[in-house]
Design a protein around this motif. Structure first.
Motif, PDB file in Angstrom:
ATOM      1  N   SER A  58     -13.521   0.172  32.480  1.00 28.69           N
ATOM      2  CA  SER A  58     -13.346  -1.036  31.675  1.00 28.69           C
ATOM      3  C   SER A  58     -14.290  -2.166  32.051  1.00 28.69           C
ATOM      4  N   SER A  59     -14.977  -2.046  33.194  1.00 25.12           N
ATOM      5  CA  SER A  59     -15.857  -3.106  33.714  1.00 25.12           C
ATOM      6  C   SER A  59     -15.099  -4.389  34.040  1.00 25.12           C
ATOM      7  N   ILE A  60     -13.775  -4.313  34.108  1.00 31.18           N
ATOM      8  CA  ILE A  60     -12.929  -5.448  34.472  1.00 31.18           C
ATOM      9  C   ILE A  60     -12.679  -5.387  35.975  1.00 31.18           C
ATOM     10  N   PRO A  61     -12.624  -6.531  36.667  1.00 33.76           N
ATOM     11  CA  PRO A  61     -12.314  -6.496  38.102  1.00 33.76           C
ATOM     12  C   PRO A  61     -11.020  -5.741  38.389  1.00 33.76           C
ATOM     13  N   VAL A  62     -11.069  -4.922  39.418  1.00 36.79           N
ATOM     14  CA  VAL A  62      -9.902  -4.103  39.762  1.00 36.79           C
ATOM     15  C   VAL A  62      -8.701  -4.976  40.103  1.00 36.79           C
ATOM     16  N   THR A  63      -8.948  -6.123  40.716  1.00 38.50           N
ATOM     17  CA  THR A  63      -7.842  -7.027  41.056  1.00 38.50           C
ATOM     18  C   THR A  63      -7.074  -7.443  39.810  1.00 38.50           C
ATOM     19  N   GLU A  64      -7.790  -7.773  38.738  1.00 32.75           N
ATOM     20  CA  GLU A  64      -7.117  -8.154  37.493  1.00 32.75           C
ATOM     21  C   GLU A  64      -6.356  -6.973  36.893  1.00 32.75           C
ATOM     22  N   GLU A  65      -6.948  -5.790  36.958  1.00 32.24           N
ATOM     23  CA  GLU A  65      -6.278  -4.602  36.431  1.00 32.24           C
ATOM     24  C   GLU A  65      -4.965  -4.349  37.169  1.00 32.24           C
ATOM     25  N   ILE A  66      -4.978  -4.506  38.488  1.00 30.26           N
ATOM     26  CA  ILE A  66      -3.778  -4.255  39.283  1.00 30.26           C
ATOM     27  C   ILE A  66      -2.721  -5.323  39.020  1.00 30.26           C
ATOM     28  N   VAL A  67      -3.141  -6.584  38.964  1.00 30.64           N
ATOM     29  CA  VAL A  67      -2.180  -7.676  38.772  1.00 30.64           C
ATOM     30  C   VAL A  67      -1.453  -7.538  37.439  1.00 30.64           C
ATOM     31  N   THR A  68      -2.170  -7.156  36.390  1.00 31.57           N
ATOM     32  CA  THR A  68      -1.537  -7.038  35.071  1.00 31.57           C
ATOM     33  C   THR A  68      -0.537  -5.885  35.010  1.00 31.57           C
ATOM     34  N   ARG A  69      -0.665  -4.910  35.905  1.00 29.93           N
ATOM     35  CA  ARG A  69       0.228  -3.745  35.879  1.00 29.93           C
ATOM     36  C   ARG A  69       1.239  -3.739  37.022  1.00 29.93           C
ATOM     37  N   LEU A  70       1.202  -4.744  37.853  1.00 31.07           N
ATOM     38  CA  LEU A  70       2.050  -4.741  39.042  1.00 31.07           C
ATOM     39  C   LEU A  70       3.505  -5.069  38.718  1.00 31.07           C
ATOM     40  N   ALA A  71       3.738  -6.003  37.804  1.00 29.16           N
ATOM     41  CA  ALA A  71       5.101  -6.457  37.518  1.00 29.16           C
ATOM     42  C   ALA A  71       6.015  -5.333  37.023  1.00 29.16           C
ATOM     43  N   PRO A  72       5.609  -4.497  36.039  1.00 29.63           N
ATOM     44  CA  PRO A  72       6.511  -3.410  35.610  1.00 29.63           C
ATOM     45  C   PRO A  72       6.860  -2.437  36.726  1.00 29.63           C
ATOM     46  N   THR A  73       5.887  -2.130  37.589  1.00 30.90           N
ATOM     47  CA  THR A  73       6.161  -1.204  38.690  1.00 30.90           C
ATOM     48  C   THR A  73       7.131  -1.815  39.690  1.00 30.90           C
ATOM     49  N   ILE A  74       6.952  -3.091  40.007  1.00 29.38           N
ATOM     50  CA  ILE A  74       7.865  -3.754  40.944  1.00 29.38           C
ATOM     51  C   ILE A  74       9.278  -3.792  40.374  1.00 29.38           C
ATOM     52  N   ILE A 114       5.490   6.889  40.052  1.00 31.91           N
ATOM     53  CA  ILE A 114       4.283   7.433  39.419  1.00 31.91           C
ATOM     54  C   ILE A 114       4.656   8.477  38.365  1.00 31.91           C
ATOM     55  N   ILE A 115       5.580   9.374  38.725  1.00 34.76           N
ATOM     56  CA  ILE A 115       6.001  10.418  37.782  1.00 34.76           C
ATOM     57  C   ILE A 115       6.698   9.806  36.573  1.00 34.76           C
ATOM     58  N   ILE A 116       7.632   8.898  36.829  1.00 36.45           N
ATOM     59  CA  ILE A 116       8.425   8.314  35.748  1.00 36.45           C
ATOM     60  C   ILE A 116       7.567   7.445  34.838  1.00 36.45           C
ATOM     61  N   GLU A 117       6.648   6.684  35.404  1.00 33.18           N
ATOM     62  CA  GLU A 117       5.792   5.837  34.575  1.00 33.18           C
ATOM     63  C   GLU A 117       4.956   6.663  33.612  1.00 33.18           C
ATOM     64  N   ASN A 118       4.456   7.789  34.066  1.00 31.97           N
ATOM     65  CA  ASN A 118       3.653   8.631  33.183  1.00 31.97           C
ATOM     66  C   ASN A 118       4.509   9.315  32.121  1.00 31.97           C
ATOM     67  N   MET A 119       5.742   9.651  32.448  1.00 34.95           N
ATOM     68  CA  MET A 119       6.601  10.313  31.470  1.00 34.95           C
ATOM     69  C   MET A 119       7.116   9.341  30.414  1.00 34.95           C
ATOM     70  N   PHE A 120       7.402   8.095  30.821  1.00 29.17           N
ATOM     71  CA  PHE A 120       7.941   7.103  29.894  1.00 29.17           C
ATOM     72  C   PHE A 120       6.862   6.142  29.377  1.00 29.17           C
ATOM     73  N   SER A 121       5.596   6.454  29.640  1.00 32.84           N
ATOM     74  CA  SER A 121       4.473   5.615  29.185  1.00 32.84           C
ATOM     75  C   SER A 121       4.638   4.173  29.644  1.00 32.84           C
ATOM     76  N   PHE A 122       4.963   4.011  30.917  1.00 34.02           N
ATOM     77  CA  PHE A 122       5.094   2.683  31.512  1.00 34.02           C
ATOM     78  C   PHE A 122       3.706   2.139  31.837  1.00 34.02           C
ATOM     79  N   PRO A 123       3.408   0.909  31.465  1.00 34.03           N
ATOM     80  CA  PRO A 123       2.095   0.334  31.812  1.00 34.03           C
ATOM     81  C   PRO A 123       2.079  -0.217  33.231  1.00 34.03           C
ATOM     82  N   GLY A 124       2.324   0.650  34.215  1.00 32.40           N
ATOM     83  CA  GLY A 124       2.417   0.209  35.596  1.00 32.40           C
ATOM     84  C   GLY A 124       1.292   0.741  36.459  1.00 32.40           C
ATOM     85  N   ILE A 125       1.428   0.500  37.764  1.00 28.78           N
ATOM     86  CA  ILE A 125       0.408   0.925  38.720  1.00 28.78           C
ATOM     87  C   ILE A 125       0.313   2.447  38.769  1.00 28.78           C
ATOM     88  N   GLY A 126       1.451   3.135  38.690  1.00 32.68           N
ATOM     89  CA  GLY A 126       1.438   4.592  38.768  1.00 32.68           C
ATOM     90  C   GLY A 126       0.642   5.228  37.646  1.00 32.68           C
TER      91      GLY A 126
END
Length: 315
Positions: A86-102, A250-262
Protein backbone atom coordinates in the motif's frame (compact mmCIF):
# COMPACT_ATOMS: atom_id res chain seq x y z
CA UNK A 1 13.01 -2.03 42.22
CA UNK A 2 15.09 0.35 40.09
CA UNK A 3 17.71 -2.33 39.41
CA UNK A 4 14.95 -4.78 38.56
CA UNK A 5 13.36 -2.37 36.07
CA UNK A 6 16.71 -1.66 34.41
CA UNK A 7 17.46 -5.37 34.17
CA UNK A 8 14.08 -6.09 32.59
CA UNK A 9 14.56 -3.23 30.13
CA UNK A 10 17.94 -4.58 29.01
CA UNK A 11 16.47 -8.06 28.64
CA UNK A 12 13.62 -6.58 26.60
CA UNK A 13 16.00 -4.90 24.15
CA UNK A 14 18.14 -8.02 23.71
CA UNK A 15 15.09 -10.26 23.32
CA UNK A 16 13.54 -8.01 20.70
CA UNK A 17 16.81 -7.85 18.76
CA UNK A 18 17.12 -11.63 18.67
CA UNK A 19 13.45 -12.05 17.84
CA UNK A 20 13.49 -9.55 14.97
CA UNK A 21 16.67 -11.12 13.60
CA UNK A 22 15.04 -14.55 13.72
CA UNK A 23 11.89 -13.33 11.93
CA UNK A 24 13.96 -11.37 9.40
CA UNK A 25 15.96 -14.52 8.62
CA UNK A 26 12.84 -16.64 8.20
CA UNK A 27 11.28 -14.11 5.82
CA UNK A 28 14.34 -14.06 3.58
CA UNK A 29 14.57 -17.86 3.60
CA UNK A 30 10.91 -18.28 2.62
CA UNK A 31 10.22 -18.94 -1.07
CA UNK A 32 8.66 -16.20 -3.16
CA UNK A 33 9.88 -12.79 -4.29
CA UNK A 34 7.92 -9.81 -2.86
CA UNK A 35 8.36 -7.88 -6.11
CA UNK A 36 7.08 -10.75 -8.26
CA UNK A 37 4.11 -11.32 -5.94
CA UNK A 38 3.32 -7.61 -6.01
CA UNK A 39 3.23 -7.58 -9.81
CA UNK A 40 1.15 -10.74 -9.79
CA UNK A 41 -1.45 -9.07 -7.55
CA UNK A 42 -1.61 -6.16 -9.98
CA UNK A 43 -2.14 -8.54 -12.88
CA UNK A 44 1.05 -7.40 -14.58
CA UNK A 45 3.45 -9.70 -16.37
CA UNK A 46 6.48 -10.67 -14.25
CA UNK A 47 8.91 -8.59 -16.29
CA UNK A 48 12.50 -8.84 -15.07
CA UNK A 49 13.07 -5.12 -15.47
CA UNK A 50 10.04 -4.27 -13.32
CA UNK A 51 11.05 -6.82 -10.70
CA UNK A 52 14.58 -5.41 -10.57
CA UNK A 53 13.22 -1.86 -10.29
CA UNK A 54 10.96 -2.81 -7.37
CA UNK A 55 13.77 -4.68 -5.63
CA UNK A 56 15.99 -1.62 -5.94
CA UNK A 57 13.20 0.65 -4.67
CA UNK A 58 12.58 -1.52 -1.62
CA UNK A 59 16.27 -2.23 -1.00
CA UNK A 60 15.92 -5.96 -1.62
CA UNK A 61 18.91 -5.93 -3.96
CA UNK A 62 21.22 -5.27 -1.01
CA UNK A 63 22.75 -7.87 1.27
CA UNK A 64 20.89 -9.38 4.21
CA UNK A 65 23.03 -7.56 6.79
CA UNK A 66 22.56 -4.18 5.10
CA UNK A 67 18.78 -4.65 4.96
CA UNK A 68 18.55 -5.69 8.61
CA UNK A 69 20.72 -2.93 10.05
CA UNK A 70 19.00 -0.34 7.88
CA UNK A 71 15.67 -1.51 9.30
CA UNK A 72 17.10 -1.28 12.83
CA UNK A 73 18.34 2.25 12.15
CA UNK A 74 14.87 3.29 11.01
CA UNK A 75 13.31 1.53 14.00
CA UNK A 76 15.42 3.51 16.47
CA UNK A 77 14.02 6.66 14.87
CA UNK A 78 10.48 5.37 15.36
CA UNK A 79 9.94 4.41 11.73
CA UNK A 80 8.75 0.90 10.86
CA UNK A 81 8.98 1.61 7.14
CA UNK A 82 6.32 1.66 4.44
CA UNK A 83 4.27 -1.30 3.32
CA UNK A 84 5.29 -2.77 -0.04
CA UNK A 85 1.65 -3.29 -0.99
CA UNK A 86 0.00 0.00 0.00
CA UNK A 87 3.04 2.32 0.36
CA UNK A 88 1.43 3.50 3.63
CA UNK A 89 3.58 3.64 6.79
CA UNK A 90 3.34 0.38 8.68
CA UNK A 91 2.67 2.27 11.91
CA UNK A 92 -0.51 3.75 10.44
CA UNK A 93 -1.59 0.37 9.09
CA UNK A 94 -1.18 -1.22 12.53
CA UNK A 95 -2.89 1.60 14.43
CA UNK A 96 -5.98 1.48 12.21
CA UNK A 97 -6.34 -2.28 12.80
CA UNK A 98 -5.34 -2.47 16.44
CA UNK A 99 -8.66 -1.50 18.07
CA UNK A 100 -10.78 -4.43 16.72
CA UNK A 101 -8.12 -6.95 17.76
CA UNK A 102 -7.82 -5.48 21.26
CA UNK A 103 -11.60 -5.51 21.70
CA UNK A 104 -11.82 -9.10 20.48
CA UNK A 105 -9.00 -10.39 22.68
CA UNK A 106 -10.02 -8.41 25.77
CA UNK A 107 -13.66 -9.49 25.51
CA UNK A 108 -12.66 -13.13 25.04
CA UNK A 109 -10.23 -12.90 27.94
CA UNK A 110 -12.82 -11.45 30.34
CA UNK A 111 -15.47 -14.01 29.37
CA UNK A 112 -12.95 -16.85 29.71
CA UNK A 113 -11.92 -15.77 33.21
CA UNK A 114 -15.53 -15.18 34.26
CA UNK A 115 -16.42 -18.75 33.26
CA UNK A 116 -13.31 -20.79 34.01
CA UNK A 117 -11.99 -19.46 37.33
CA UNK A 118 -15.18 -19.84 39.42
CA UNK A 119 -16.15 -23.09 37.69
CA UNK A 120 -12.67 -24.61 37.97
CA UNK A 121 -12.45 -23.81 41.68
CA UNK A 122 -16.02 -25.01 42.31
CA UNK A 123 -15.59 -28.43 40.71
CA UNK A 124 -12.16 -28.78 42.33
CA UNK A 125 -13.72 -28.33 45.76
CA UNK A 126 -16.47 -30.83 44.90
CA UNK A 127 -14.47 -33.62 43.31
CA UNK A 128 -16.45 -36.51 41.78
CA UNK A 129 -19.72 -34.60 42.01
CA UNK A 130 -22.18 -34.64 39.12
CA UNK A 131 -21.11 -31.16 38.01
CA UNK A 132 -17.45 -32.21 38.16
CA UNK A 133 -18.05 -35.25 35.96
CA UNK A 134 -20.16 -33.34 33.45
CA UNK A 135 -17.64 -30.50 33.26
CA UNK A 136 -14.73 -32.92 32.90
CA UNK A 137 -16.48 -34.69 30.03
CA UNK A 138 -17.18 -31.32 28.44
CA UNK A 139 -13.54 -30.27 28.68
CA UNK A 140 -12.42 -33.55 27.09
CA UNK A 141 -14.84 -32.88 24.23
CA UNK A 142 -13.63 -29.29 23.99
CA UNK A 143 -10.00 -30.39 23.72
CA UNK A 144 -10.87 -32.50 20.68
CA UNK A 145 -12.65 -29.67 18.81
CA UNK A 146 -10.47 -27.39 16.65
CA UNK A 147 -11.18 -23.69 16.94
CA UNK A 148 -11.93 -23.25 13.24
CA UNK A 149 -14.46 -26.12 13.30
CA UNK A 150 -16.27 -24.64 16.30
CA UNK A 151 -16.33 -21.26 14.54
CA UNK A 152 -17.86 -22.87 11.44
CA UNK A 153 -20.59 -24.48 13.56
CA UNK A 154 -21.40 -21.16 15.24
CA UNK A 155 -21.43 -19.32 11.92
CA UNK A 156 -23.67 -21.89 10.28
CA UNK A 157 -26.07 -22.27 13.21
CA UNK A 158 -26.42 -18.74 14.59
CA UNK A 159 -25.47 -16.78 11.49
CA UNK A 160 -26.79 -18.70 8.48
CA UNK A 161 -29.68 -20.85 9.72
CA UNK A 162 -31.18 -18.71 12.50
CA UNK A 163 -29.65 -15.38 11.38
CA UNK A 164 -29.26 -14.16 14.96
CA UNK A 165 -25.79 -12.65 14.60
CA UNK A 166 -23.73 -11.31 11.68
CA UNK A 167 -20.77 -13.40 10.57
CA UNK A 168 -18.75 -10.78 8.67
CA UNK A 169 -17.18 -7.54 9.87
CA UNK A 170 -16.85 -5.76 13.22
CA UNK A 171 -19.21 -2.81 12.97
CA UNK A 172 -21.27 -3.38 16.12
CA UNK A 173 -21.32 -5.36 19.35
CA UNK A 174 -23.39 -8.07 17.66
CA UNK A 175 -20.45 -8.77 15.34
CA UNK A 176 -18.35 -9.76 18.37
CA UNK A 177 -20.76 -12.31 19.86
CA UNK A 178 -19.82 -15.34 17.75
CA UNK A 179 -16.04 -14.67 17.58
CA UNK A 180 -15.83 -14.06 21.33
CA UNK A 181 -17.93 -17.16 22.01
CA UNK A 182 -15.69 -19.36 19.87
CA UNK A 183 -12.45 -18.15 21.48
CA UNK A 184 -13.88 -18.21 25.01
CA UNK A 185 -15.13 -21.79 24.73
CA UNK A 186 -11.80 -23.14 23.48
CA UNK A 187 -9.70 -21.16 25.97
CA UNK A 188 -12.02 -21.94 28.90
CA UNK A 189 -11.41 -25.66 28.38
CA UNK A 190 -7.72 -25.27 29.22
CA UNK A 191 -8.33 -22.80 32.04
CA UNK A 192 -10.95 -24.99 33.74
CA UNK A 193 -8.76 -28.09 33.67
CA UNK A 194 -5.70 -26.29 35.01
CA UNK A 195 -7.57 -24.44 37.75
CA UNK A 196 -9.36 -27.63 38.79
CA UNK A 197 -6.01 -29.42 39.07
CA UNK A 198 -4.59 -26.54 41.12
CA UNK A 199 -7.58 -26.61 43.45
CA UNK A 200 -7.22 -30.35 44.03
CA UNK A 201 -3.47 -30.04 44.62
CA UNK A 202 -3.65 -27.19 47.11
CA UNK A 203 -6.75 -28.55 48.83
CA UNK A 204 -4.74 -31.63 49.85
CA UNK A 205 -1.71 -29.66 51.07
CA UNK A 206 -0.51 -30.32 54.62
CA UNK A 207 -1.20 -26.77 55.83
CA UNK A 208 -4.81 -27.10 54.68
CA UNK A 209 -5.18 -30.28 56.72
CA UNK A 210 -3.50 -28.63 59.70
CA UNK A 211 -5.77 -25.59 59.49
CA UNK A 212 -8.84 -27.82 59.21
CA UNK A 213 -7.66 -29.83 62.22
CA UNK A 214 -7.58 -26.61 64.25
CA UNK A 215 -11.29 -26.25 63.58
CA UNK A 216 -11.27 -23.41 61.04
CA UNK A 217 -14.51 -23.03 59.13
CA UNK A 218 -14.57 -23.25 55.34
CA UNK A 219 -15.55 -19.61 54.98
CA UNK A 220 -12.22 -18.74 56.67
CA UNK A 221 -10.14 -21.69 55.47
CA UNK A 222 -10.72 -21.32 51.74
CA UNK A 223 -10.19 -17.55 51.29
CA UNK A 224 -7.29 -17.26 53.75
CA UNK A 225 -5.40 -20.44 52.90
CA UNK A 226 -6.56 -22.12 49.70
CA UNK A 227 -7.35 -19.17 47.44
CA UNK A 228 -4.35 -17.19 48.65
CA UNK A 229 -2.02 -20.11 47.88
CA UNK A 230 -3.52 -20.56 44.42
CA UNK A 231 -3.12 -16.91 43.49
CA UNK A 232 0.45 -17.14 42.16
CA UNK A 233 -0.09 -20.15 39.83
CA UNK A 234 -3.35 -18.62 38.59
CA UNK A 235 -1.45 -15.42 37.78
CA UNK A 236 1.06 -17.56 35.88
CA UNK A 237 -1.70 -19.22 33.87
CA UNK A 238 -3.30 -15.88 33.05
CA UNK A 239 -0.02 -14.16 32.22
CA UNK A 240 1.13 -16.91 29.86
CA UNK A 241 -2.17 -17.10 27.97
CA UNK A 242 -1.66 -14.03 25.75
CA UNK A 243 0.05 -15.89 22.85
CA UNK A 244 -2.78 -18.42 22.85
CA UNK A 245 -5.42 -15.69 22.69
CA UNK A 246 -3.54 -13.90 19.92
CA UNK A 247 -3.19 -17.10 17.90
CA UNK A 248 -6.91 -17.74 18.30
CA UNK A 249 -7.63 -14.14 17.28
CA UNK A 250 -5.67 -14.61 14.03
CA UNK A 251 -7.80 -17.62 13.09
CA UNK A 252 -11.09 -16.01 14.09
CA UNK A 253 -10.35 -12.69 12.40
CA UNK A 254 -9.70 -14.41 9.10
CA UNK A 255 -12.83 -16.56 9.37
CA UNK A 256 -15.13 -13.67 10.33
CA UNK A 257 -13.41 -11.11 8.04
CA UNK A 258 -12.35 -8.97 10.99
CA UNK A 259 -10.27 -5.93 9.98
CA UNK A 260 -7.74 -6.59 12.73
CA UNK A 261 -4.04 -7.23 13.20
CA UNK A 262 -4.43 -10.98 12.67
CA UNK A 263 -6.04 -10.62 9.24
CA UNK A 264 -3.53 -7.96 8.22
CA UNK A 265 -0.52 -9.96 9.43
CA UNK A 266 -1.56 -13.17 7.67
CA UNK A 267 -2.29 -11.30 4.44
CA UNK A 268 1.11 -9.63 4.53
CA UNK A 269 2.81 -12.99 5.15
CA UNK A 270 1.19 -14.36 2.00
CA UNK A 271 2.35 -11.30 0.05
CA UNK A 272 5.86 -11.25 1.58
CA UNK A 273 5.47 -7.66 2.78
CA UNK A 274 8.60 -7.61 4.94
CA UNK A 275 8.12 -4.21 6.70
CA UNK A 276 4.54 -5.07 7.65
CA UNK A 277 5.51 -8.52 8.95
CA UNK A 278 8.38 -7.07 10.98
CA UNK A 279 6.13 -4.39 12.45
CA UNK A 280 3.43 -6.88 13.49
CA UNK A 281 5.88 -9.35 15.02
CA UNK A 282 7.66 -6.56 16.87
CA UNK A 283 4.34 -5.40 18.29
CA UNK A 284 3.47 -8.95 19.35
CA UNK A 285 6.84 -9.58 21.00
CA UNK A 286 6.73 -6.25 22.85
CA UNK A 287 3.20 -6.93 24.11
CA UNK A 288 4.19 -10.39 25.37
CA UNK A 289 7.22 -9.01 27.21
CA UNK A 290 5.23 -6.17 28.80
CA UNK A 291 2.56 -8.62 29.98
CA UNK A 292 5.27 -10.86 31.44
CA UNK A 293 6.67 -7.84 33.25
CA UNK A 294 3.28 -7.04 34.79
CA UNK A 295 2.95 -10.72 35.70
CA UNK A 296 6.20 -10.45 37.67
CA UNK A 297 4.85 -7.38 39.45
CA UNK A 298 1.72 -9.33 40.33
CA UNK A 299 3.94 -12.04 41.83
CA UNK A 300 5.53 -9.41 44.03
CA UNK A 301 2.10 -8.27 45.19
CA UNK A 302 0.57 -11.73 45.63
CA UNK A 303 3.42 -13.65 47.30
CA UNK A 304 4.65 -12.26 50.65
CA UNK A 305 7.78 -14.43 50.42
CA UNK A 306 9.04 -12.37 47.48
CA UNK A 307 8.62 -9.16 49.47
CA UNK A 308 10.35 -10.76 52.48
CA UNK A 309 13.33 -11.84 50.37
CA UNK A 310 13.65 -8.30 49.01
CA UNK A 311 13.62 -6.84 52.53
CA UNK A 312 16.29 -9.30 53.68
CA UNK A 313 18.45 -8.47 50.67
CA UNK A 314 18.14 -4.72 51.32
CA UNK A 315 19.02 -5.17 55.02
Amino acid sequence: MTCYLLNRFVVLILTLLLFTLFVFTLMHMAPGDPAALFLQDLGAAPDRALIAALQQKWGLDQSFAVQYFRWLYELVQGNLGNSYISSIPVTEEIVTRLAPTIRLMLSSFVVTLFISVPLGIHIGLREQSLLDRVTYAGTVLGLSIPLYWLAILLMFGFGVMWKLFPIVGSGSLRHYVLPVTAISIIESVYFIRMIRSLTLEYKRAFYMEAAAARGLKRRILYPSYLFRSMLVPIITIIGSSFPSFFGAAIIIENMFSFPGIGTYMLDMIYRRDFPAIQGCTLLLATAIFILNFFTDLCYYWADPRIQLEKQRWEN
